[in-house]
Design a protein around this motif. Structure first.
Motif, short mmCIF file in Angstrom:
data_model
loop_
_atom_site.label_atom_id
_atom_site.label_comp_id
_atom_site.label_asym_id
_atom_site.label_seq_id
_atom_site.Cartn_x
_atom_site.Cartn_y
_atom_site.Cartn_z
N ALA A 1 -19.42 -1.96 12.69
CA ALA A 1 -20.63 -1.16 12.46
C ALA A 1 -20.50 0.21 13.10
O ALA A 1 -20.82 1.24 12.48
CB ALA A 1 -21.85 -1.89 13.00
N TRP B 1 -25.66 3.95 7.58
CA TRP B 1 -25.72 2.63 8.20
C TRP B 1 -26.42 1.60 7.33
O TRP B 1 -26.10 0.41 7.37
CB TRP B 1 -26.41 2.72 9.56
CG TRP B 1 -27.89 3.03 9.52
CD1 TRP B 1 -28.47 4.25 9.44
CD2 TRP B 1 -28.96 2.08 9.54
NE1 TRP B 1 -29.85 4.14 9.41
CE2 TRP B 1 -30.18 2.82 9.48
CE3 TRP B 1 -29.03 0.69 9.62
CZ2 TRP B 1 -31.43 2.20 9.48
CZ3 TRP B 1 -30.29 0.06 9.61
CH2 TRP B 1 -31.46 0.83 9.56
N TRP C 1 -28.13 -3.24 13.34
CA TRP C 1 -27.55 -2.06 12.72
C TRP C 1 -28.27 -0.79 13.16
O TRP C 1 -27.64 0.23 13.48
CB TRP C 1 -27.58 -2.18 11.19
CG TRP C 1 -26.35 -2.83 10.64
CD1 TRP C 1 -26.17 -4.15 10.35
CD2 TRP C 1 -25.12 -2.18 10.31
NE1 TRP C 1 -24.90 -4.37 9.87
CE2 TRP C 1 -24.23 -3.18 9.82
CE3 TRP C 1 -24.67 -0.87 10.36
CZ2 TRP C 1 -22.94 -2.90 9.41
CZ3 TRP C 1 -23.37 -0.58 9.94
CH2 TRP C 1 -22.52 -1.58 9.48
#
Length: 473
Positions: free
Chosen positions: A358, A369, A392
């Motif tokens: 991530a 994202w 996230w």
């Protein structure tokens, strides 16, 4: 005569199920699960809401739930379509007087509940306590006043620590409404859903099946038989095998395992064998899940926007071919590629891997994202809206945490958590013949060598990686 429809969603168990407990006194009970085909179609961010691995796990969980209901004199009716259409039709057809289900916290699911309620008219839709640890009335303060930082949330919750006493599954259930047996059909197959059958992967870190019985077996093994929970803090950053972490998350995500049951068993384990750093750390991880749930309750749809909870333009919103390379595990950064290939092949990835990939997508590749979060939503067995999107946003620096984001040095992470490159070697077969000291840095090989390996070249080496390059480089 009390005639009830019990609507299962992400709560595929009989143990510690408040809506099921509320339905026990009914004269007739119709358990229903509705699979919405829209989940199998690409969403606004390009990914499907339900990919092949989570669909497989879902079907296994539904089969297990149906088996458990049959043992108690009932069945599970599984239908495909829209809940706001099908549930009112069932209520009318079988003269049902109320609908029971568990509450939802994500915006789309909340909206669906309201649509069903509107279509039911005078028939009541009752929502029972959902899949979190704490009810709203058990919180130490109003939701709007909960701390936005996890450590403060944890401290506040632990000051009024709850004793969890989940209700076991009933021994028997009310019979089905007369005539409803005619609607019972076999579960659809993955092929019938247009997904195909995934290959079994021997190296999977999650070789387990869906369903409440499998969840209970894992809970029993991890806490009692192997007692691997007692080493959890030392092993939780592992990347290979099934025992480096609890692996409870897929069953928690679709409700085959109650978080209250997991904590009740953890407390029982601690009462017999003592509490240590590892048992406490498993509690902390379940508190993270709770923190993200209440963050979603508090902020709703804001969590899914580009600027997240901070409503800033800081987060990248670009999506180009680098995002596809990331999805395919073809970025040229071996640790990232290995993690993404494991996800695509198995539907699972370690917590350490999730943070690395991530951060790499957002900070190194400067990609949006939300597309990464949507990719995880499609592929992760343990996808949960609050935890997935909350994590996230946190890593992208648009969560509620005051920090701007968590930047992971991918090569440093590789050196620290995959020291002998065994994880990279497991998932990137094209690098197995590369000398071990270069498996994390194949970009130091010549163009001709990389072409022969059929592995992409990383065009730009970040300055922060230089301390972690091989000394001979």
């Amino acid at each position: 005569m009390r005639r009830v429809l019990l609507w299962f969603k992400q709560d595929l168990r009989l143990d510690d199920h408040p809506a099921l407990q509320a339905a026990r006194g009914a004269d007739a009970l119709l358990p229903v699960f509705i699979l919405d085909p829209a989940q199998l179609q690409p969403g606004p961010l390009g990914s499907r809401g339900l990919g092949v691995h989570r669909a497989r796990f879902l079907l296994e969980s539904l089969a297990a739930l149906d088996g458990a209901l049959r043992q108690r004199g009932s069945h599970l009716l599984v239908l495909q379509g829209r809940a706001e259409q099908l549930i009112p039709q069932l209520v009318e057809r079988f003269n049902l007087q109320e609908v029971l289900t568990l509450e939802e916290i994500a915006p789309q699911e909340r909206q669906q509940l309201q649509q069903v309620r509107a279509q039911l008219g005078s028939v009541a839709l009752w929502e029972q306590t959902g899949n979190g640890l704490l009810r709203r009335d058990q919180l130490p303060c109003p939701v709007a006043e909960l701390p936005a930082v996890f450590t403060q949330f944890r401290t506040l919750v632990e000051q009024g620590l709850q004793v969890f006493q989940p209700q076991p599954a009933p021994d028997y259930l009310p019979h089905l409404p007369e005539g409803s047996e005619a609607l019972l059909t076999p579960l659809p197959t993955l092929s019938q859903l247009g997904l195909g059958e995934p290959l079994s992967v021997a190296a999977s870190a999650f070789p387990f099946s869906g369903g409440e019985a499998a969840a209970s077996a894992r809970l029993r093994d991890y806490l009692w038989d192997s007692q691997n929970v007692r080493h959890y803090k030392d092993t939780r950053n592992g990347m290979i095998g099934s025992e480096y972490s609890s692996k409870f998350s897929p069953w928690l995500a679709n409700g085959s395992l109650s978080p209250r049951r997991a904590i009740a068993e953890l407390r029982r384990h601690e009462s017999q064998f003592g509490r240590n750093d590892s048992t406490y750390w498993l509690w902390v991880e379940l508190l993270w899940r709770e923190f993200f749930r209440w963050t979603l309750v508090r902020h709703g749809s804001a969590l899914f926007r580009a600027g997240g909870l901070k409503a800033t333009a800081r987060a990248p919103q670009l999506v180009d071919e680098r995002f596809q390379h990331w999805c395919q595990g073809r970025t040229g950064m071996p640790l990232v590629d290995a993690c993404m290939r494991e996800l695509a092949a198995t539907g699972f990835m370690s917590n350490r891997g999730r943070q690395v990939v991530a951060s790499y997508l957002v900070n190194d590749l400067q990609q949006d994202w939300r597309h990464g979060a949507a990719w995880f939503e499609e592929h992760l067995l343990d996808y949960d809206p609050a935890s997935n999107w909350g994590n996230w946003a946190y890593l992208a620096g648009v969560g509620s945490d005051p920090r701007n984001g968590r930047l992971f040095n991918a090569l440093r992470q590789a050196r620290q958590y995959d020291q002998d490159a065994s994880y990279v070697s497991l998932w990137l077969p094209e690098l197995r013949n590369v000398p071990p000291h270069l498996r994390h840095t194949p970009f130091l090989l010549s163009q001709l060598q990389l072409k022969a390996l059929n592995y992409p070249r990383l065009e730009q080496i970040p300055d922060t990686w230089h301390p972690y390059l091989p000394s001979a480089a």
